[in-house]
Design an enzyme around this catalytic site. Structure first.
Site, PDB file in Angstrom:
ATOM      1  CG  PHE A 138      -5.005   3.135   8.168  1.00  0.00           C
ATOM      2  CD1 PHE A 138      -4.713   1.841   7.647  1.00  0.00           C
ATOM      3  CD2 PHE A 138      -3.865   3.829   8.411  1.00  0.00           C
ATOM      4  CE1 PHE A 138      -3.445   1.412   7.390  1.00  0.00           C
ATOM      5  CE2 PHE A 138      -2.528   3.155   8.539  1.00  0.00           C
ATOM      6  CZ  PHE A 138      -2.442   2.029   7.813  1.00  0.00           C
TER       7      PHE A 138
ATOM      8  CE1 TYR B 119       1.287   5.907   2.060  1.00  0.00           C
ATOM      9  CE2 TYR B 119       2.035   7.964   2.871  1.00  0.00           C
ATOM     10  CZ  TYR B 119       1.328   6.799   3.068  1.00  0.00           C
ATOM     11  OH  TYR B 119       0.633   6.707   4.366  1.00  0.00           O
ATOM     12  CE  LYS B 120      -2.786   4.561   1.869  1.00  0.00           C
ATOM     13  NZ  LYS B 120      -2.365   3.093   2.034  1.00  0.00           N
TER      14      LYS B 120
ATOM     15  NE  ARG C 263      -4.567  -3.708   0.613  1.00  0.00           N
ATOM     16  CZ  ARG C 263      -4.240  -2.477   1.184  1.00  0.00           C
ATOM     17  NH1 ARG C 263      -5.140  -1.558   1.880  1.00  0.00           N
ATOM     18  NH2 ARG C 263      -3.050  -2.163   1.408  1.00  0.00           N
TER      19      ARG C 263
END
Lengths: 398, 398
Positions: free
Chosen positions: B113, B209-210, B357
């Protein structure tokens, strides 16, 4: 004229409590729970990932930054919120050092809040050898500015005594010597008038959980002078600072010409909802009115305490214009005395070795609070209530 | 066996929405608003500054860290929460470099990332000349580990394709060559079983937060191997990492022997209340059950899409054991197609140039959701709904 009766009614302070600790953690605005429920139920719950677009989550760093900007004399587009003050100090000092690459000295003072000094220590460990942090007494900062200094980093108002630096003088002398100034507004923003534009400050940083009342650990902010925004390289270069964060390039390119480049990672949007509600209180507040009122209340408190509390001695400047918006007193038995005050509903705090500290926050404190607080302190001393066993136990924190 | 009907009932997902984006931002747990109201009304409002002691605000970094630790195979006292993932990446890599001071190479990969790479770029700018960031293709990371490498920094699961690194192999080879590993768990924590202890990881970082569902911009976490906790010097040395934060010393002394030394500044306590509610969902979840269910659902989705959606091609590994917990497909018209899906209530996301995705999150997604999502996609393709004008407009964010 600012209506402080109106602002007082906007806070939810427990019945019977006199809260003189807004300089450490501000009280909850009444609008905070609704603002948060709005975020949870009408944004996160329903919008989910779309909220980054539809609810402006992505740019709240800037809209909230601009609202803080108004309180510190910053123009639109020069202030962003996010991260902690420690991180923002690091970012500002590192960015400042990069602007003066041939110098190795960071000048601060030994009255600065320690985390500012710690973050610079960590920064120096990361960099080439040869960097030096100088921490003279606060009174000697101005004299210490010379052609060796890359960055002057000072907190305007001393967290213990309330002593205030003359920022205009510091900035002028620093600039005359080619140095950059990082101005920590932790005890200034929302406490006293600040003019980062008029003083030509380079960087300013601050927190929002003290005088701005956005809750424990609320986000920090950073200001960068317009003349530097397109020049400064953010040392902590996260994806929120990128020119095109959603292009997912492997190379970092800071957002050109915009304060977004001082953002770092994904900020807490929940905490922004509390900050937004807290800033609403400031909408009709004039900082000059606030300052006049703060001085009036502080002077009343000092008069009352000095008249009624033998052994309790003013710490820090006598002249109110040389202080921020808290008042501190030295007292040999300051620790148990503060515990007795807290038990009686008057909330201040204690800073070793002997300082009792009281925040003067006109948004929600008035003359009656001040008189009652002084009266309570006088009684604790007269009846020697502070000697009670229960007030001698040291707490872990604060 | 974990009861996924029970966990599904613990989320508040809008009626009719099939949310396949929990890998980007998790949905709101039903308990989140009450947890937040409890914090606002019964902690901040009433306790004010005392909350740091009475409500354990000061140590929630650790109590929440331990709860995340259980999900990643970390023992108590090795994980703390706070800051953003970008900051935690910086902190881990900088700390890792300090452990191998004679080497100058950071090895990552070009599928990492971007913010991880950006933060390292910024770190290298702060340090001596001569540091180098190597970013080969993900497949070449293992071969790239040699005696030049100081720190290997990889995100286990590729945010685009779901491809999973073999962390055990990477760690073993890195250690054999005297290098330190920083393991980014952004798409692993709460997605797949992780064993930072069993693999002898040095550092691990991640966000909440995912897959952990703590809300947009929820705090990050960092894990440090027990053998390193007393050795590692936190590069971002804030007052929350100090041995005695309330002594207000001017010198930084990291908390000896404790993970507190990886804390930095004052964390957002409001965000912790959401994280606490989000972690409650995990109390009765076994990560092996979750993994089995995730694979089952992902395989079903791939079968259905491949059978019904011509032109839509699986991106990333075919073998489910080489993937994380999201599935990606390449499709030439992926962008408008994803917009059409979102308009139809099936929420996934798009990553340039052509990746659609979908997060597979068994806590709140079941077979019916998967079948309905595949059916919706098939219909959008069959009726060429993605060609509609309104689906061509690019949004600013995500």
């Amino acid at each position: 004229m600012t209506d402080f009766t109106k602002t007082r009614a906007m806070f939810d302070i427990p019945e019977g409590m006199i809260y003189l600790n807004g300089n450490s953690l501000g009280p909850m605005p009444k609008a905070a729970p609704d603002a948060m429920m709005g975020f949870l139920n009408d944004e996160w719950r329903t919008e989910l990932i779309k909220g980054w677009n539809t609810k402006n989550w992505f740019m709240q760093t800037n809209t909230l930054g601009d609202r803080i900007g108004r309180l510190i004399g910053a123009g639109a587009g020069t202030t962003v919120v996010g991260d902690t003050l420690s991180i923002k100090v690091f970012q500002a000092v590192a960015s400042g050092l990069a602007l003066v690459p041939d110098r190795k000295v960071i000048l601060s003072d030994n009255g600065n809040f320690p985390t500012d000094l710690y973050m610079v220590e960590g920064l120096m460990n990361l960099k080439d050898a040869g960097y030096e942090l100088r921490i003279p007494d606060p009174e000697d900062v101005l004299a210490g500015i010379n052609d060796d200094v890359a960055v002057v980093m000072v907190t305007e108002v001393d967290y213990r005594t309330g002593r205030k630096h003359d920022m205009k003088a510091i900035i002028d002398k620093a600039h005359a010597h080619g140095a950059v100034v990082v101005w920590d507004l932790a005890h200034s923003a929302g406490a006293i008038p600040v003019d980062v534009t008029g003083t030509d400050a380079d960087f300013a940083v601050g927190c929002t959980y003290k005088f701005l009342n956005a809750g424990p650990g609320a986000p920090a902010f950073i200001y960068v002078a317009p003349r530097l925004i397109d020049v400064v390289q953010p040392a902590l270069s996260g994806w929120f600072a990128h020119e095109a964060p959603f292009a997912f390039d492997t190379d970092f390119r800071p957002m050109p010409g915009k304060i977004e480049r001082m953002r770092i990672g994904t900020p807490s949007i929940a905490s922004f909802s509390l900050l937004s509600a807290a800033l609403d209180v400031w909408d009709d507040v004039d900082m000059n009115d606030l300052r006049a009122r703060s001085i009036e209340l502080a002077e009343l408190f000092i008069r009352e305490v000095e008249a009624r509390c033998p052994g309790v001695v003013l710490a820090g400047p006598r002249d109110p214009h040389e202080r921020g918006s808290h008042v501190s007193f030295r007292f040999e038995h300051g620790y148990p005395c503060m515990q007795a005050l807290i038990a009686a509903g008057v909330i201040g705090d204690f800073r070793a070795p002997d300082i009792m500290r009281f925040g003067i926050t006109p948004l929600f404190i008035d003359e009656n609070d001040i008189l009652k607080a002084a009266e309570t302190l006088a009684e604790i001393l007269k009846k020697e209530i502070w000697k009670e066993e229960r007030f001698q136990v040291r707490s872990k924190v604060t």
